[in-house]
Design an enzyme around this catalytic site. Structure first.
Site, short mmCIF file in Angstrom:
data_model
loop_
_atom_site.label_atom_id
_atom_site.label_comp_id
_atom_site.label_asym_id
_atom_site.label_seq_id
_atom_site.Cartn_x
_atom_site.Cartn_y
_atom_site.Cartn_z
N CYS A 1 11.56 -38.13 57.43
CA CYS A 1 12.49 -37.68 58.47
C CYS A 1 13.86 -37.36 58.27
O CYS A 1 14.27 -37.65 57.15
CB CYS A 1 12.39 -38.34 59.81
SG CYS A 1 13.48 -39.89 59.83
N CYS B 1 16.91 -42.20 54.87
CA CYS B 1 16.97 -43.49 54.06
C CYS B 1 17.06 -43.60 52.48
O CYS B 1 17.38 -44.58 52.22
CB CYS B 1 15.99 -44.19 54.95
SG CYS B 1 16.00 -44.40 56.54
N LYS C 1 27.85 -49.34 56.88
CA LYS C 1 27.49 -49.47 55.40
C LYS C 1 28.62 -49.53 54.41
O LYS C 1 29.60 -48.47 54.44
CB LYS C 1 26.53 -48.47 55.35
CG LYS C 1 25.40 -48.67 56.21
CD LYS C 1 24.28 -47.58 55.79
CE LYS C 1 22.99 -48.07 56.56
NZ LYS C 1 21.95 -47.07 56.24
N ARG D 1 14.01 -57.65 57.37
CA ARG D 1 14.83 -57.39 56.22
C ARG D 1 15.76 -58.42 55.50
O ARG D 1 16.51 -58.99 56.62
CB ARG D 1 15.70 -55.98 56.65
CG ARG D 1 16.47 -55.30 55.53
CD ARG D 1 17.39 -53.96 55.87
NE ARG D 1 16.18 -52.96 56.37
CZ ARG D 1 16.91 -51.87 56.93
NH1 ARG D 1 18.17 -51.91 57.43
NH2 ARG D 1 16.06 -51.04 57.35
N CYS E 1 11.43 -43.08 50.86
CA CYS E 1 11.70 -44.28 52.06
C CYS E 1 10.20 -44.48 52.36
O CYS E 1 9.26 -43.97 52.17
CB CYS E 1 12.21 -43.30 52.94
SG CYS E 1 11.32 -42.32 53.90
N ARG F 1 26.12 -53.75 57.53
CA ARG F 1 24.84 -54.24 56.82
C ARG F 1 25.25 -54.96 55.43
O ARG F 1 26.21 -55.12 54.69
CB ARG F 1 23.96 -52.79 56.54
CG ARG F 1 23.95 -52.19 58.02
CD ARG F 1 22.91 -52.91 59.07
NE ARG F 1 22.61 -51.96 59.82
CZ ARG F 1 21.74 -51.23 60.10
NH1 ARG F 1 20.69 -50.88 58.96
NH2 ARG F 1 21.03 -50.57 61.39
N LYS G 1 25.51 -48.63 63.32
CA LYS G 1 25.52 -49.41 62.01
C LYS G 1 26.58 -49.02 61.02
O LYS G 1 27.15 -47.90 61.29
CB LYS G 1 24.25 -48.91 61.30
CG LYS G 1 23.85 -47.67 60.96
CD LYS G 1 22.75 -47.20 60.17
CE LYS G 1 21.58 -47.37 61.06
NZ LYS G 1 20.54 -46.70 60.40
N CYS H 1 6.98 -47.07 59.75
CA CYS H 1 8.44 -46.56 60.50
C CYS H 1 7.89 -45.73 61.44
O CYS H 1 7.31 -44.76 61.57
CB CYS H 1 9.15 -45.60 59.37
SG CYS H 1 10.62 -44.99 60.13
#
Ligand code: SRM
Ligand code: SF4
Length: 573
Positions: A473, A477, A209, A74, A428, A143, A207, A434
């Site tokens: 899932c 995302c 954001k 990424r 996503c 991020r 994480k 994934c």
């Protein structure tokens, strides 16, 4: 909380010597395409994930081969801005080392898939050679900082972008590990305080954001972020930002302790305070986030556990001054504005729709090649949107005719001649890369949309925007829990269907039906869409209608996401 055992990742971080671990040794080991389990966790902080091609799993198992391991990389793109030179290099790396595609992500970043271990270091090194990097693109750190991608719209937009970039720079981990491992940087011994002044030895619990929006557009989905800044413009000038905390999407099926949450707007700061506020919110999460349970470690749970008022008080204490009262603002939508716009300087900007954010060549639509040819002549830049789309931005009057010719030649010109539904869609990545996906998303949504388009067309709604998002899932995302229609993978070929999210991304949705086979979704939605066409009030949005008509109950906040379900919602269980 302090007596509970810390999660395993805390130990990995602690022992890693500021994210070094044994990554260098693992890269040098050519007996396997994979890395050790601990290093896989650390690699995330460097912007890369070990994956395997799930389409090949069965065959490789039968042939007693190790999984088809490869790496996703990424690239951070703060505010989503990339130069033509950076685009050309991204395109080259995608073809030389990855699977020949570029993925534009839901956080304004680039992703490569399918990079084998022996190419990992050179790919990251070459990314850095064009002034882009991958550090902190993933991992328990802040991020990619998102920002409204239209700085040309006004001076305020350009100023806001500079704040996003300043926050991003300030919160980038300071460890030299990244330079040592990927860029052959000199190994230097430093004292602990020098290494990570903000994060410390074990970084954040999870994480983190951050995003900045400029109303009336919420195209960066502030309500789904840990920390957001909402630009407040008064008399044509940036007065400052409202501060919102505690948004997030991730949850797990069957675990009601996990849920998506909408951010709370708690105060206001001036432009010169914004970096400080970002840092101090991060410090509150560093000090009070739950390090014992990764499913409860996101900032949204810290906010819920203590309450937004407590967070504000703690933040004020850390700041040494108080945030001001929240100022008025209004969001109208969270989508992109497609097609051409011109700015006051005479430059032109073209927003093109990129299905699922996947830039690739197909026989009918050579998008990758077309954008490469455009990048060769373009004198402006490229802007990645948080809706997985792309803006060819700042095209000078001299270049516009040539770029339009290329757009015509490669079929890009018509990219947004699609239904309102498709233009408001997100999917996503999901399968095959994934490792967490339970069902298809990016590869399936385009076909499902074709089916649902028949229904919207029959009902005269082809030009109506209805936000529709699919994920493989419940990690969320593509932010499906704030879409008006959300599909969330439950098992191969089966989806939970959610309705009632806010058109501006301001409200969570509610489960409408569980585990619906993909083939039955059109049939399930047809009566709801038809009722909407017939019964909607003037200007009423689909998500609002679903609530007013009693199709689903309104979800006020994350805590009631799993409550007030209609019995039919669980019928298919
Ligand atoms: Fe995500 C994990 C892809 C945006 C919530 N996400 C993953 C991983 C890395 C799977 C993994 O951990 O093994 C996925 C890699 C798939 C692949 O093959 O590329 C993945 N996430 C993506 C992207 C590429 C989706 C896309 O199609 O664009 C987005 C990359 C963003 C970026 O550039 O940084 C992406 N992920 C998001 C968002 C949306 C956002 O940030 O606005 C969310 C929901 C917001 C949030 O964070 O709550 C999101 N991703 C997650 C979660 C759930 C976290 C949680 O709170 O529980 C996971 C799983 C995890 O962290 O354990 C996850
Ligand atoms: Fe993978 Fe789930 Fe994220 Fe989709 S939502 S990319 S399936 S983790």
């Amino acid at each position: 909380m302090s007596e509970k055992k810390l999660s395993a990742n805390e130990g990995i971080k602690e022992r890693s010597n500021y994210l070094r671990g044994t990554i260098e040794e693992g890269l040098a080991d050519n007996s396997t395409g994979s890395m050790s389990a601990d290093d896989q966790q650390l690699l995330k902080f460097h912007g890369t994930y070990q994956q395997d091609d799930r389409d090949q799993r069965k065959e490789r198992r039968q042939r007693k081969l190790e999984k088809a391991y490869s790496f996703m990389i990424r690239i951070r793109v703060p505010g989503g801005v990339a130069t033509p030179a950076q685009w050309l290099e991204t395109d080259r790396l995608a073809r030389d080392y990855a699977n020949g595609t570029i993925k534009l992500t839901t956080r304004q970043a680039f992703q490569f898939h399918g990079i084998i271990k022996s190419n990992l270091k050179r790919t990251i090194k070459e990314i850095n050679q064009v002034a882009m990097d991958t550090i902190a693109a993933c991992g328990d750190v802040n991020r990619n900082v998102m920002c409204n991608p239209n700085p040309h719209q006004s001076e305020v937009h350009a100023e806001v972008l500079r704040h996003a970039q300043a926050i991003s720079d300030h919160l980038t981990p300071a460890t030299r590990a990244y330079h040592e491992i990927w860029l052959d940087g000199e190994k230097v011994e430093t004292s602990e305080e020098e290494v990570e002044p903000i994060y410390g030895r074990t970084y954040l619990p999870r994480k983190f954001k951050i995003t900045i929006a400029v109303p009336p557009s919420n195209d960066v989905d502030i309500y789904a972020n840990c920390l957001s800044f909402i630009a407040i413009v008064e008399d044509g000038k940036l007065a400052g930002f409202n501060v919102a905390v505690g948004g997030g999407m991730g949850s797990s099926h069957g675990d009601e302790k996990t849920y998506p949450r909408i951010a709370d707007v708690i105060g206001f700061c001036t432009p010169d305070q914004v970096v400080d506020v970002a840092e101090k919110v991060v410090l509150v999460q560093r000090d009070f986030g739950d390090r014992t349970n990764r499913k409860h470690a996101r900032f949204k749970y810290t906010v819920d556990d203590h309450g937004p008022e407590w967070i504000l008080a703690k933040l004020n204490e850390y700041l040494g001054y108080e945030l001001g009262p929240v100022r008025d603002f209004k969001f109208e939508d969270n989508g992109d504005r497609y097609g051409w716009v011109e700015d006051a300087n005479g430059n032109a900007h073209y927003t093109l729709f990129v299905q699922g954010g996947r830039v690739r060549d197909t026989k009918d639509y050579p998008l990758l090649t077309g954008l490469r040819e455009i990048a060769k002549v373009h004198d402006g830049d490229f802007r990645l949107t948080a809706n997985q789309n792309l803006i060819i931005a700042n095209i000078s009057p001299e270049k516009r005719a040539r770029i339009e010719e290329l757009m015509e030649q490669y079929g890009i010109k018509d990219s947004h001649e699609k239904s309102g539904l498709r233009l408001s869609s997100l999917a996503c990545v999901a399968l095959p890369t994934c490792g967490l996906s339970l069902a298809e998303a990016e590869r399936y949504l385009p076909d499902l949309l074709t089916e649902i388009e028949e229904v919207v067309e029959e009902n005269g709604l082809s030009h109506d925007s209805i936000t529709i998002r699919m994920t493989g899932c419940p990690n969320g995302c593509a932010r499906p829990f704030i879409a008006e229609i959300g599909f969330v993978g439950r098992a191969p070929g089966k989806y939970n269907v959610y309705l009632g999210g806010g058109f501006a991304g301001q409200r969570l949705s509610k489960l409408y039906r569980e585990s619906v086979p993909g083939g039955e979704i059109k049939e399930l939605l047809a009566p709801v869409i038809s009722r909407y066409a017939k019964e909607r009030e003037d200007g009423e949005r689909f998500g609002d209608f679903c609530i007013r008509a009693g199709i689903v109950a309104e979800t006020i906040q994350g805590g009631d996401f799993h409550k007030n379900l209609k019995p039919e919602a669980l019928k298919a269980r």
